[in-house]
Design an enzyme around this catalytic site. Structure first.
Site, PDB file in Angstrom:
ATOM      1  N   ASP A  89       0.842  -1.198   0.000  1.00 55.26           N
ATOM      2  CA  ASP A  89       0.000   0.000   0.000  1.00 55.26           C
ATOM      3  C   ASP A  89       0.880   1.253   0.000  1.00 55.26           C
ATOM      4  OD1 ASP A  89      -2.213   1.592   0.115  1.00 55.26           O
ATOM      5  OD2 ASP A  89      -3.043   0.679   1.923  1.00 55.26           O
ATOM      6  N   GLU A  92       2.572   4.881  -4.208  1.00 48.79           N
ATOM      7  CA  GLU A  92       2.499   5.789  -5.395  1.00 48.79           C
ATOM      8  C   GLU A  92       3.773   6.593  -5.637  1.00 48.79           C
ATOM      9  OE1 GLU A  92       0.119   5.437  -3.110  1.00 48.79           O
ATOM     10  OE2 GLU A  92      -1.359   4.472  -4.393  1.00 48.79           O
ATOM     11  N   ASP A 186      -8.668   4.558  -2.428  1.00 45.58           N
ATOM     12  CA  ASP A 186      -9.540   5.122  -1.400  1.00 45.58           C
ATOM     13  C   ASP A 186     -10.785   5.746  -2.008  1.00 45.58           C
ATOM     14  OD1 ASP A 186      -7.446   4.301   0.103  1.00 45.58           O
ATOM     15  OD2 ASP A 186      -6.823   6.299   0.761  1.00 45.58           O
TER      16      ASP A 186
END
Ligand SMILES: *[C@@H]1O[C@H](CO)[C@@H](O)[C@H](O)[C@H]1NC(C)=O
Ligand SMILES: *[C@@H]1O[C@H](CO)[C@@H](O)[C@H](O)[C@H]1NC(C)=O
Ligand SMILES: *[C@@H]1O[C@H](CO)[C@@H](O)[C@H](O)[C@H]1NC(C)=O
Ligand SMILES: *[C@@H]1O[C@H](CO)[C@@H](O)[C@H](O)[C@H]1NC(C)=O
Length: 528
Positions: A89, A92, A186
């Site tokens: 997670d 990015e 999200d």
């Protein structure tokens, strides 16, 4: 490296892993990373970020030693907690503060607009001026980080477990589908995000990431009973189906509301019955690149009316999901391409159209509209509380006939976890085909294309349901032959005929023990 978050996916443990390594001289992973000098640099020193673990350095997966470092840390961690899969997670890379600009790369003469508000390029991420191994700037490599981390994580798990890895990554790039599943990040508990989950899922399928889904009931913001009930009705058919939520939001376990629990039992019950079909679609995705969840135009490219359909989708070529996406709705407007479509719940012929047709379907609170296309043979098993138990139940074949009484379908099987090793792994592929004679008798044949998995196991098809039989009237009797020998076709054996007359007759043929790994011919004759 690893946040203390472990979720139990039906006996399968998936652990979330942070990308940043906490700066902590008592933390072995950090110390070894420093010794091997594998962290991302900026201005000649390790770049300092801040994420959930606090202050962190980020491994530079372009460094030739980084993948080995990562693999050894994962292996060490699995000696303590032997998780099955890893969820990577914040990759990015996400960073909780905005780095100050240092050179022109940090302040290009344009704004990117991935959030809709033209933020600076360094907003909440690693700065564009950071430098990877070999002098590659983050400006040039930013989008590759998730892919490289997924590849390293996949290889690490494969080496440590000897099993097919399950990796779930938030950041992806072209090629990531080979190494990782993906969720859409999200989202929020809103009706808009329920709707957008469909086009996002379909896009990722086309991008080569077939194992894709959105957080069911919504991640951010507080969900509601109605939204959650409708979301599980859709989310049960995402290839990757997971309920998940943000910290400080209300609980959203599906069992918290009786109405949501009822929808979940219905929708997930069907998902679990469809596991052999989903699994066969995964094999197809692996071998041909065709997505599991497909836009309607993928299967009906000649029908221009399908091009704009973004509120429904197909699983494979045969199953059409038409969810409710609006609050207060008790009907759903659905488009059906040319052909015959049968309800997967009651096997009734719902729509028959020569050219494609828009239909308003009833959709009261607990209703999930899922239809199967005429011409499809669906391999099913029975629902159970876990996927592994469901995969040990008897098979059924659900045959949806075209108007001329034909259908076909495939079943792929293997043990679900052995890696492919030079094609030597055990697997089976069986093709089913169905035809109807002029006397109305139906023949279902199997062709065993490959059989190294099923031959050593007794896998049995105990029931065949034939939908859409053209029948002048209710047959007085069904006579059933398997490979030329008559078998018990009594009601006690589970054989019966439903919805007599017209195009929608349903023949249930029970009490069978057709062996999956052996070719068979099933003949069902009607006497009037
Ligand atoms: C980069 O490093 C130099 C030399 O250590 C230092 O003077 C400068 O402030 C640094 N710049 C940034 C943006 O950190
Ligand atoms: C960076 O993003 C945050 C939200 O994550 C926002 O509040 C902030 O204003 C952004 N910074 C700039 C300079 O736009
Ligand atoms: C979600 O919650 C945030 C506060 O955490 C609020 O600012 C935002 O408007 C909410 N969004 C919706 C769609 O309700
Ligand atoms: C969600 O509900 C909780 C508990 O009622 C409340 O504390 C929180 O502020 C709500 N969050 C949003 C985003 O509305």
């Amino acid at each position: 490296m690893v946040a203390p978050l472990l979720i139990y996916l039906m006996g399968f443990d998936l652990m979330m892993m942070m990308t940043g390594i906490r700066i902590d001289a008592t933390y072995g992973t950090f110390v070894r990373g420093m010794q091997q000098d594998i962290f991302l640099k900026r201005n000649g020193t390790n770049f300092l970020g801040n994420v959930w673990p606090g202050d962190v350095y980020f491994p530079d997966f372009m460094h030739p030693s980084a993948a080995e470092f990562w693999a050894r840390e994962i292996s060490l961690f699995r000696r303590t907690i032997p998780v099955d899969g890893l969820w990577i997670d914040m990759n990015e890379i996400s960073n909780f503060y905005d780095p100050e600009p240092m050179n022109a790369l940090d302040d290009p003469p344009y704004r990117i607009n991935n959030h809709g508000d033209h933020r600076p390029i360094n907003n909440k991420t690693v700065p564009a001026s950071a430098v990877h191994y070999g002098g590659v700037t983050e400006y040039d490599a930013h989008n590759l980080f998730g892919l490289l981390e997924a590849r390293a994580t996949h290889r690490a798990l494969l080496r440590d477990t000897g099993r097919r890895p399950f990796v779930l990554s938030r950041s992806t790039f072209v090629g990531s589908g080979r190494y990782t599943a993906h969720w859409t990040g999200d989202n929020a508990a809103t009706w808009g995000d329920l709707r957008y989950s469909i086009n996002t899922m379909l896009s990722f399928g086309l991008f080569g990431m077939p194992m894709i889904g959105a957080d069911i009931c919504g991640f951010n913001n507080n969900t509601t009973e109605e939204l959650c009930g409708r979301w599980i009705q859709l989310g049960a058919f995402y290839p990757f189906s997971r309920d998940h939520s943000a910290i400080f939001t209300v609980r959203r376990e599906l069992y918290l509301w009786p109405s949501v629990a009822a929808s979940a039992r219905k929708a997930l019950g069907l998902r679990y019955q469809l596991l052999p079909y989903f699994y066969t679609l995964m094999y197809e995705a692996h071998t041909t690149g065709a997505p599991i969840a497909r836009p309607l135009f993928f299967s009906y490219p000649q029908d221009v009316a399908t091009y704009g359909v973004d509120r429904q989708f197909l699983l494979g070529r045969g199953v059409l999901v038409s969810p409710v996406l609006e609050p207060g709705a008790t009907t759903v407007d659905a488009y059906f391409p040319a052909g015959r479509w049968f309800s997967l719940y009651d096997y009734s012929l719902a729509v028959a159209t020569k050219t494609g047709q828009r239909v308003t379907l009833p959709a009261p609170a607990d209703t999930v509209n899922v239809h199967v296309a005429g011409g499809t043979v669906l391999p099913l098993q029975q629902s159970a509380l876990t996927t592994s138990r469901a995969r040990r139940t008897a098979f059924h074949l659900l045959v949806a006939l075209t108007e001329d009484g034909t259908a076909s379908g495939d079943l792929f099987l293997d043990d679900g976890e052995s890696p492919e090793m030079g094609g030597r792994s055990d697997w089976s592929l069986v093709k089913f085909s169905c035809a109807t004679g002029s006397d109305g008798a139906i023949k279902v044949r199997s062709e065993v294309v490959h059989n190294s998995y099923a031959q050593s196991r007794t896998l049995v098809i105990s029931k065949v349901v034939l939908m859409g039989h053209r029948s002048p009237a209710a047959p007085k009797k069904l006579t059933v032959h398997v490979n030329g020998a008559e078998v018990d076709s009594s009601a006690e054996a589970g054989t019966r005929y439903q919805n007599a007359g017209g195009l929608g007759g349903v023949a249930h043929v029970g009490g069978l023990s057709l062996v999956v790994g052996e070719e068979f011919e099933l003949n069902v004759a009607m006497s009037y």
